[in-house]
Scaffold this active site. Structure first.
Site, PDB file in Angstrom:
ATOM      1  N   GLY A  27       0.832  -1.199   0.000  1.00 14.25           N
ATOM      2  CA  GLY A  27       0.000   0.000   0.000  1.00 14.25           C
ATOM      3  C   GLY A  27       0.870   1.254   0.000  1.00 14.25           C
ATOM      4  O   GLY A  27       2.103   1.158   0.104  1.00 14.25           O
ATOM      5  N   ASP A  28       0.221   2.400  -0.162  1.00 12.53           N
ATOM      6  CA  ASP A  28       0.928   3.690  -0.150  1.00 12.53           C
ATOM      7  C   ASP A  28       1.974   3.797  -1.253  1.00 12.53           C
ATOM      8  O   ASP A  28       3.011   4.436  -1.084  1.00 12.53           O
ATOM      9  CB  ASP A  28       1.595   3.936   1.221  1.00 12.53           C
ATOM     10  CG  ASP A  28       0.629   3.699   2.362  1.00 12.53           C
ATOM     11  OD1 ASP A  28      -0.496   4.202   2.272  1.00 12.53           O
ATOM     12  OD2 ASP A  28       0.986   2.996   3.322  1.00 12.53           O
TER      13      ASP A  28
ATOM     14  N   LYS B 265      -0.798   5.468  -5.450  1.00 16.97           N
ATOM     15  CA  LYS B 265      -1.899   5.157  -6.381  1.00 16.97           C
ATOM     16  C   LYS B 265      -2.730   6.391  -6.699  1.00 16.97           C
ATOM     17  O   LYS B 265      -3.212   6.543  -7.806  1.00 16.97           O
ATOM     18  CB  LYS B 265      -2.831   4.102  -5.767  1.00 16.97           C
ATOM     19  CG  LYS B 265      -2.247   2.715  -5.723  1.00 16.97           C
ATOM     20  CD  LYS B 265      -3.245   1.710  -5.210  1.00 16.97           C
ATOM     21  CE  LYS B 265      -3.536   1.846  -3.741  1.00 16.97           C
ATOM     22  NZ  LYS B 265      -2.443   1.507  -2.836  1.00 16.97           N
TER      23      LYS B 265
ATOM     24  N   GLY C  91      -6.549   5.797   1.913  1.00 19.12           N
ATOM     25  CA  GLY C  91      -6.447   7.257   1.948  1.00 19.12           C
ATOM     26  C   GLY C  91      -5.743   7.766   0.714  1.00 19.12           C
ATOM     27  O   GLY C  91      -4.635   7.339   0.426  1.00 19.12           O
ATOM     28  N   HIS C  92      -6.417   8.613  -0.037  1.00 20.64           N
ATOM     29  CA  HIS C  92      -5.808   9.200  -1.226  1.00 20.64           C
ATOM     30  C   HIS C  92      -5.838  10.714  -1.094  1.00 20.64           C
ATOM     31  O   HIS C  92      -6.868  11.276  -0.751  1.00 20.64           O
ATOM     32  CB  HIS C  92      -6.615   8.838  -2.490  1.00 20.64           C
ATOM     33  CG  HIS C  92      -6.453   7.422  -2.914  1.00 20.64           C
ATOM     34  ND1 HIS C  92      -7.220   6.850  -3.884  1.00 20.64           N
ATOM     35  CD2 HIS C  92      -5.585   6.479  -2.511  1.00 20.64           C
ATOM     36  CE1 HIS C  92      -6.848   5.598  -4.045  1.00 20.64           C
ATOM     37  NE2 HIS C  92      -5.865   5.346  -3.229  1.00 20.64           N
TER      38      HIS C  92
ATOM     39  N   GLN D 147      -5.121  -0.263  -0.759  1.00 18.27           N
ATOM     40  CA  GLN D 147      -4.070  -1.055  -0.099  1.00 18.27           C
ATOM     41  C   GLN D 147      -3.086  -1.631  -1.142  1.00 18.27           C
ATOM     42  O   GLN D 147      -2.948  -1.077  -2.219  1.00 18.27           O
ATOM     43  CB  GLN D 147      -4.651  -2.180   0.771  1.00 18.27           C
ATOM     44  CG  GLN D 147      -5.360  -1.686   2.033  1.00 18.27           C
ATOM     45  CD  GLN D 147      -6.819  -1.328   1.817  1.00 18.27           C
ATOM     46  OE1 GLN D 147      -7.547  -2.088   1.194  1.00 18.27           O
ATOM     47  NE2 GLN D 147      -7.244  -0.203   2.310  1.00 18.27           N
TER      48      GLN D 147
ATOM     49  N   THR E 168      -4.007   7.301   9.143  1.00 22.43           N
ATOM     50  CA  THR E 168      -3.741   7.239  10.584  1.00 22.43           C
ATOM     51  C   THR E 168      -2.616   8.172  11.017  1.00 22.43           C
ATOM     52  O   THR E 168      -2.390   8.346  12.208  1.00 22.43           O
ATOM     53  CB  THR E 168      -3.343   5.804  10.979  1.00 22.43           C
ATOM     54  OG1 THR E 168      -2.183   5.440  10.219  1.00 22.43           O
ATOM     55  CG2 THR E 168      -4.464   4.819  10.719  1.00 22.43           C
TER      56      THR E 168
ATOM     57  N   ARG F 132       5.621   5.438   8.472  1.00 23.03           N
ATOM     58  CA  ARG F 132       5.762   4.176   7.735  1.00 23.03           C
ATOM     59  C   ARG F 132       7.166   3.611   7.897  1.00 23.03           C
ATOM     60  O   ARG F 132       8.141   4.370   7.943  1.00 23.03           O
ATOM     61  CB  ARG F 132       5.489   4.404   6.249  1.00 23.03           C
ATOM     62  CG  ARG F 132       4.072   4.868   5.989  1.00 23.03           C
ATOM     63  CD  ARG F 132       3.828   5.147   4.515  1.00 23.03           C
ATOM     64  NE  ARG F 132       2.507   5.722   4.328  1.00 23.03           N
ATOM     65  CZ  ARG F 132       2.226   6.697   3.467  1.00 23.03           C
ATOM     66  NH1 ARG F 132       3.165   7.197   2.707  1.00 23.03           N
ATOM     67  NH2 ARG F 132       1.005   7.166   3.380  1.00 23.03           N
TER      68      ARG F 132
ATOM     69  N   SER G  22       7.161  13.083  -9.715  1.00 24.52           N
ATOM     70  CA  SER G  22       6.824  14.049  -8.660  1.00 24.52           C
ATOM     71  C   SER G  22       5.326  13.923  -8.410  1.00 24.52           C
ATOM     72  O   SER G  22       4.620  13.286  -9.187  1.00 24.52           O
ATOM     73  CB  SER G  22       7.168  15.480  -9.092  1.00 24.52           C
ATOM     74  OG  SER G  22       6.025  16.142  -9.625  1.00 24.52           O
TER      75      SER G  22
END
Ligand code: IMP
Length: 430
Positions: free
Chosen positions: A12-13, A16, A40-41, A224, A301, A305, A415
């Protein structure tokens, strides 16, 4: 016309949000097919920042249909708040632009309470969940006792569903020392939110099949990452849904043959939030530098990470389980300035070499990564818009990744800006 599935190919992260936004401009329909508001996006459009959790990224683009599929678990109160927030930013959301599958399971407050109670009481195997009730809601779906969107339309059915659910949760909550659920209060709260959700309810499977027949382009937006997949991830340190591309079909009601291109989103290094194995995790200055340069804090959250080197073994595996046709490589610029970079090409376990991540949890925790070292680059890759803008060593790094994961780069993102994208293969090309 091509229909494209976007999946995260790590934990995830992977970035996307930007890629989905970039693709959604070319799509007619954008559909979520799994997960919930654990995702979360952050989208930046003309300087305006939109934070999305449950809503498909397409809602912020005019003239698109956004769809929440049955594979998602939906917190109706959260959704209402998210819709209001996005509306307050000037975005129009109507039943013509947003549809929710009638068979979507609902996340209720008791799911979040159970999620958090388990996490706080379970010192043996804390998962590090987002605490949003995702796992408990999926358990109830499979347990055939969840309340679904369509149940909100009929008070008698709703009461029966709630009663059935509470038989199970009453017993669980007594065991965990949680107070009884106020049945009438829950039914009243659901009845109150129902008129705010029901206008969007639709037979999404039918709508999508019709759109497909009309030649519309559908973008399936995964949340995810494939290593958090309930079957193929680092179980039990996973989310509770299938994350891999096949879920796009079952999570919306469109046949698997409707998927023409699977785009795997891959970050140029590795990160993970929550507990669980992470073979290439770094605990030194390099790890700290990746975290700082990459702004590696969770959107949902705010948690820091964990960071590590690129793991080609894992990405080769997730490209296989999702049938990835091409990857979008993101955040290459975070690696600018490193003298040396490492790529994990295999694992060693008890004197044996492995070319994949074993399934057994103890083995996953014990594998030692085998690294190949590559020369870094000092010039900036940030904002590059063509291969010619990239330093030679950066191109070598990307080419080596392609070779090791056995999958070509379709897009390279340099970027957070939409324009800073190098297009190699158009996933929507016929
Ligand atoms: P859950 O999905 O809240 O049950 O959390 C299960 C695991 O998935 C935890 O390790 C979470 O940190 C992780 N997770 C859930 N959603 C995301 C996400 O959108 N990005 C990264 N990790 C996530």
């Amino acid at each position: 016309m091509a229909n494209v599935v976007v999946v995260g190919a790590q934990w995830g992260d992977e970035g996307k949000g930007k890629i989905v936004d970039w693709l959604s401009e070319r799509a007619d329909v954008i559909a979520r097919f799994q997960g919930g508001h654990n995702a979360g996006h952050t989208l930046v459009i003309d300087g305006e920042v939109f934070k999305l959790h449950a809503l498909p990224s397409g809602v912020v683009r005019g003239g698109k249909l956004s769809v929440i599929g049955n594979g998602v678990v939906l917190d109706p109160w959260h959704l209402v708040t998210e819709i209001e927030t996005i509306r307050a930013q000037g975005v129009e959301i109507t039943p013509e632009t947003l549809m929710i599958a009638e068979n979507t399971p609902l996340i209720l407050p008791l799911h979040g309470e159970l999620d958090r109670a388990r996490e706080s009481q379970n010192s043996v195997a804390k998962i590090g969940t987002t605490g949003r009730g995702i796992g408990p809601a999926y358990e109830d779906k499979v347990g055939r006792r969840v309340v679904r969107v369509a149940d909100l339309a009929d008070p008698a059915t709703l009461a029966t569903r709630v009663d059935r659910l509470l038989i199970h949760h009453g017993a669980l909550r007594r065991g965990l020392g949680l107070p009884e659920v106020d049945r009438d209060g829950l039914i009243a709260a659901l009845s109150e939110v129902a008129p705010k959700i029901l206008p969007y309810a639709a037979p999404v499977w039918k709508v999508l099949n019709e759109k497909k027949s009309e030649g519309r382009r559908i973008l399936f937006e995964g949340a995810q990452g494939a290593l958090l997949d309930i079957d193929f991830g680092t179980y039990p340190f996973v989310t509770s849904s299938n994350v891999i591309a096949g879920q796009a079909a079952t999570g919306t009601g469109i046949g698997p043959g409707s998927i023409d291109f699977v785009l795997g989103i891959v970050k140029a290094y590795t990160t993970r939030v929550g507990e669980g194995p992470f073979p290439t995790e770094l605990f030194d200055e390099d790890g700290q530098r990746l975290g700082e340069r990459g702004h590696e804090f969770g959107t949902t959250t705010g948690r820091k990470r964990r960071c590590g080197w690129f793991d080609a073994v894992l990405v080769r595996q997730t490209c296989a389980t999702s049938g990835v046709n091409g990857i979008a490589l993101t955040k290459l610029d975070v690696l600018d300035g490193f003298e040396e970079l490492k790529i994990c090409t295999g694992y060693e376990l008890d004197g044996r070499m492995l070319d994949h991540l074993p399934t057994a949890a103890d083995q996953q925790a014990r594998v030692t990564p085998v690294y190949e070292t590559m020369t870094g680059w000092s010039d900036s890759t940030a904002g590059a818009r063509s291969w010619a803008d990239l330093p030679g060593e950066a191109i070598k790094y990307v080419r080596r990744i392609e070779e090791l994961i056995r999958c070509p780069v379709a897009l390279l993102s340099t970027s957070p800006e939409r324009e800073d994208t190098i297009l190699v293969t158009d996933p929507f090309a016929d």
